[in-house]
Scaffold this motif. Structure first.
Motif, PDB file in Angstrom:
ATOM      1  N   ALA A 285      52.647   2.396 -82.159  1.00  0.00           N
ATOM      2  CA  ALA A 285      53.328   3.343 -81.276  1.00  0.00           C
ATOM      3  C   ALA A 285      53.388   2.808 -79.853  1.00  0.00           C
ATOM      4  O   ALA A 285      54.427   2.881 -79.183  1.00  0.00           O
ATOM      5  N   GLU A 288      55.968   0.082 -79.578  1.00  0.00           N
ATOM      6  CA  GLU A 288      57.323   0.629 -79.525  1.00  0.00           C
ATOM      7  C   GLU A 288      57.619   1.245 -78.158  1.00  0.00           C
ATOM      8  O   GLU A 288      58.716   1.071 -77.607  1.00  0.00           O
ATOM      9  N   TRP A 298      55.889   0.174 -89.898  1.00  0.00           N
ATOM     10  CA  TRP A 298      55.636   1.585 -90.185  1.00  0.00           C
ATOM     11  C   TRP A 298      55.729   1.846 -91.683  1.00  0.00           C
ATOM     12  O   TRP A 298      54.893   2.564 -92.253  1.00  0.00           O
ATOM     13  N   TYR A 323      52.112  11.175 -87.008  1.00  0.00           N
ATOM     14  CA  TYR A 323      53.079  10.372 -86.259  1.00  0.00           C
ATOM     15  C   TYR A 323      53.466   9.120 -87.047  1.00  0.00           C
ATOM     16  O   TYR A 323      54.646   8.741 -87.092  1.00  0.00           O
ATOM     17  N   ARG A 327      57.243   8.250 -88.172  1.00  0.00           N
ATOM     18  CA  ARG A 327      57.932   7.039 -87.741  1.00  0.00           C
ATOM     19  C   ARG A 327      58.414   6.216 -88.940  1.00  0.00           C
ATOM     20  O   ARG A 327      59.385   5.470 -88.849  1.00  0.00           O
ATOM     21  N   ALA A 370      59.135  11.517 -82.875  1.00  0.00           N
ATOM     22  CA  ALA A 370      59.401  10.501 -83.897  1.00  0.00           C
ATOM     23  C   ALA A 370      60.810  10.618 -84.445  1.00  0.00           C
ATOM     24  O   ALA A 370      61.388   9.621 -84.902  1.00  0.00           O
TER      25      ALA A 370
END
Length: 463
Positions: A285, A288, A298, A323, A327, A370
């Protein structure tokens, strides 16, 4: 009637730290020492007690077994621990008072009563301050409740009596750091490392200090230097210290190297372990959010997260599972959200408010982010963030949720959201002048606000 006097404290067997006990079997005593010393040193040998074929019904040994089962942090952990703690409780009257208190604390943990468990660990720290396995377990519970003062209080009670143990100073350092007492934290961490260079918990505490204070190049160099000592560790400590090293790389604009750290050191050690999974989620995360394309990672991670939809061990864990699933585009993210909402009102008392008032809105916000619903994400995460400490985790770990919120603010692009993002990001950049990540994010915000993007560099100082 004749009676046999109990043995005096001085004639009882002791563990490796000099604590009295009643374990007499030679192999059990060695395995108990592995548990105690391995646990405080974050070494894999702590689990020898559970993996070696040795059946000892001694109540303290059984309580250690139960604790090891609970560290799985899974939906089945308590069920796996209950037979061990039941055997321990049934024979606890045969154990030493120190062992009895440890048994009671583990039993409270298995039953979800973390406040009682912490109280017992605090009493142990006062009466048997060299029982550092009890101390570290108490800190673990405090950490998971966001009770930073409790972590420090436990360590301070024991520190004068265990100053010869390097790990004592590491535990003290992290307690100080989580209470934002940075000078004391650094001094304690350096004391631990001076006593024993291989002290990964002290490395971890010092990495926190350097990240918080914006000493990014120094932090990276330090963690790279001591990484050669990260041998024979449990997977959490190994992957988590590499995770910290990767955070320095991300902020220093070396994201490709951080991605390589993820692939080589952070993901794949013990793929079915909770902490390894959330470390991977958090690192992907953050990459990204720093503008890095993480490819199909992911999707590769998601099958390991999918079985977690009914865990609900800790809200801090559930949020990151959700999350990661979202994603990856997995429908289990919606399932987990529904289960979080159902679990929150019936969660154990110690964590119920955190589930209801923090985890539920944060889960909605993370799922919205997301899926590109940025205004909704900003609103929901903004509701949760002021109380985010209640779900546990460290300042550095919870910063992920703040980063997601800031990204949602920027992407929602309303005047209020952009002004809020500028206010927060500029303050962060002022405190972290070495962070290229923050500068890049500020340039985006200044451009959206119609301000000169050069201000992002000028205000925070030279690179």
């Amino acid at each position: 009637m004749n009676s046999v006097a109990p043995p005096t404290e001085s004639r009882l067997p002791t563990d490796a730290l000099g604590n009295p006990g009643t374990v007499t079997d030679a192999l059990s005593r060695r395995l108990v020492d592995d548990f105690v010393l391995g646990f405080i040193a974050c070494e894999a040998r702590a689990a020898n007690l559970a993996v070696q074929a040795h059946a000892d019904e001694h109540p303290y040994v059984q309580a250690c077994h139960a604790a090891l089962q609970m560290f799985a942090e899974s939906a089945s952990a308590a069920a796996s621990a209950r037979p061990h703690i039941a055997r321990a409780a049934a024979q606890a009257h045969l154990a030493h008072p120190r062992e009895q208190r440890f048994i009671a604390a583990v039993a409270a943990w298995v039953n979800g009563d973390l406040r009682t468990a912490i109280g017992l660990h605090e009493a142990q720290a006062r009466e048997y301050p060299r029982d550092l396995a009890s101390l570290k377990l108490g800190q673990y519970h405090c950490f998971n409740l966001g009770d930073c003062a409790g972590m420090l209080r436990l360590a301070l009670a024991a520190a004068p009596h265990a100053a010869d143990v390097p790990q004592m100073h590491g535990m003290l350092a992290f307690g100080y750091e989580q209470c934002h007492l940075m000078r004391q934290a650094e001094a304690s961490a350096r004391q631990a490392i001076a006593m024993q260079r291989k002290e990964p918990w002290a490395h971890h505490a010092l990495a926190h200090v350097m990240l918080t204070e914006g000493r990014l190049r120094e932090g990276l160099a330090f963690m790279q230097d001591v990484s050669e000592t990260w041998t024979d560790l449990n997977s959490f400590m190994l992957t988590h210290n590499w995770w910290h090293l990767a955070l320095f790389l991300i902020d220093l604009g070396r994201a490709d190297e951080a991605l390589a750290v993820h692939d080589t050191h952070c993901w794949g050690v013990v793929r079915d372990y909770s902490q390894d999974q959330i470390g991977a989620v958090s690192l992907l995360a953050r990459l990204e959010l720093a503008g890095v394309d993480v490819g199909a990672r992911w999707q590769a991670l998601a099958p390991w997260l999918a079985p977690r939809t009914q865990d609900h061990v800790l809200p801090f864990l559930d949020l990151q599972y959700l999350y990661g699933l979202a994603r990856a585009g997995r429908p289990e993210a919606d399932t987990l959200l529904a289960h979080i909402e159902a679990h929150a009102p019936r969660a154990p008392e110690a964590t119920r408010a955190a589930w209801q008032r923090v985890c539920v809105p944060a889960a909605h916000g993370l799922l919205a982010h997301a899926r590109g619903r940025h205004a909704q994400a900003a609103q929901a995460l903004g509701q949760a963030l002021p109380r985010m400490i209640e779900i546990g985790g460290s300042h550095a770990q919870r910063d992920l949720f703040g980063q997601v919120w800031l990204d949602a603010l920027v992407r929602s692009a309303s005047p209020w959201a952009l002004a809020t993002a500028q206010d927060l990001l500029q303050q962060q950049a002022n405190g972290q002048p070495e962070s290229l990540r923050l500068r890049a994010q500020l340039r985006t915000v200044y451009a959206a606000l119609g301000l000169p993007t050069a201000l992002a560099t000028a205000a925070s100082g030279p690179a």
